[in-house]
Motif scaffolding. Structure first.
Motif, mmCIF file in Angstrom:
data_model
loop_
_atom_site.group_PDB
_atom_site.id
_atom_site.type_symbol
_atom_site.label_atom_id
_atom_site.label_comp_id
_atom_site.label_asym_id
_atom_site.label_seq_id
_atom_site.Cartn_x
_atom_site.Cartn_y
_atom_site.Cartn_z
ATOM 1 N N LEU A 109 12.851 62.136 44.479
ATOM 2 C CA LEU A 109 13.328 63.486 44.799
ATOM 3 C C LEU A 109 14.659 63.753 44.118
ATOM 4 C CD1 LEU A 109 13.268 66.159 46.456
ATOM 5 C CD2 LEU A 109 14.385 64.878 48.305
ATOM 6 N N ILE A 110 15.575 62.811 44.217
ATOM 7 C CA ILE A 110 16.895 62.974 43.601
ATOM 8 C C ILE A 110 16.769 63.124 42.090
ATOM 9 C CG2 ILE A 110 19.096 61.795 43.126
ATOM 10 C CD1 ILE A 110 18.788 60.526 45.975
ATOM 11 N N PHE A 111 15.999 62.250 41.452
ATOM 12 C CA PHE A 111 15.830 62.329 40.001
ATOM 13 C C PHE A 111 15.178 63.636 39.584
ATOM 14 C CE2 PHE A 111 16.853 57.884 39.610
ATOM 15 C CZ PHE A 111 17.389 57.812 38.338
ATOM 16 N N PHE A 112 14.160 64.055 40.312
ATOM 17 C CA PHE A 112 13.478 65.289 39.960
ATOM 18 C C PHE A 112 14.425 66.483 40.078
ATOM 19 C CE2 PHE A 112 11.022 69.071 40.907
ATOM 20 C CZ PHE A 112 10.203 69.115 39.798
ATOM 21 N N LEU A 113 15.141 66.556 41.197
ATOM 22 C CA LEU A 113 16.062 67.678 41.382
ATOM 23 C C LEU A 113 17.129 67.718 40.296
ATOM 24 C CD1 LEU A 113 16.607 67.705 45.249
ATOM 25 C CD2 LEU A 113 15.453 69.450 43.874
ATOM 26 N N LEU A 114 17.725 66.570 40.013
ATOM 27 C CA LEU A 114 18.774 66.543 38.983
ATOM 28 C C LEU A 114 18.211 66.879 37.613
ATOM 29 C CD1 LEU A 114 20.843 63.457 40.182
ATOM 30 C CD2 LEU A 114 21.433 65.890 40.399
#
Length: 168
Positions: A109-114
């Protein structure tokens, strides 16, 4: 089935202290909250916590309105609040921090959002203020430090081990 959107919207409005008290008072990890229609609603925290990262990822895949972006920010902040409370609630700690699969989902989730947010141009903000965009970037990074480690030198090893980083 749990109404994820209603649960996130209602519970994310609580302070960490209020949420902690509700968790202490709950029987079998089920919270009583007021539904938008005014009647009581039960929220199974085990189901909510275990599906929250994938739910936020699914919403993020199809961001089409400012309200979607605001909702994802609210969800990220709620996930951060839960990770902070995990040290005080054994059941929450087992669900949120000890589950490797869930940890991978949070990292994804963090990687996708960033990744998505880094490619947005000013004209692609869907009418959102730059403040919401910046808050979501900061919230994602803050989630990483609270969920995995507050030490940046430790985060380097976690980041380098992630398949999305090592494949580049």
């Amino acid at each position: 089935m749990i109404d994820m959107i209603s649960a996130v919207q209602e519970l994310s409005g609580l302070t960490a202290r209020e949420l902690s008290e509700m968790l202490k008072e709950s029987d079998s990890f089920v919270l009583q909250s007021k539904a938008q229609a005014g009647g009581p609603e039960q929220v199974d925290m085990e189901k909510l916590v275990s599906s929250l990262p994938l739910h936020l990822l699914a919403v993020s895949l199809d961001i089409g309105r400012v309200s979607d972006l605001t909702y994802v920010l609210r969800g990220v902040r709620f996930l951060h609040c839960l990770s902070e409370l995990a040290t005080r609630h054994t059941k929450l700690e087992q669900l949120l921090l000890d589950d490797v699969k869930l940890s991978e989902q949070v990292m994804d989730l963090i990687f996708f959002l960033l990744s998505v947010l880094s490619h947005w141009k000013k004209e692609d903000h869907l009418g959102a203020s730059p403040f919401i965009h910046s808050s979501l970037v900061a919230g994602s990074l803050h989630l990483m430090t609270s969920y995995f480690s507050s030490q940046w030198h430790e985060l380097v090893h976690i980041l380098l081990a992630h398949p999305k980083v090592s494949s580049r």
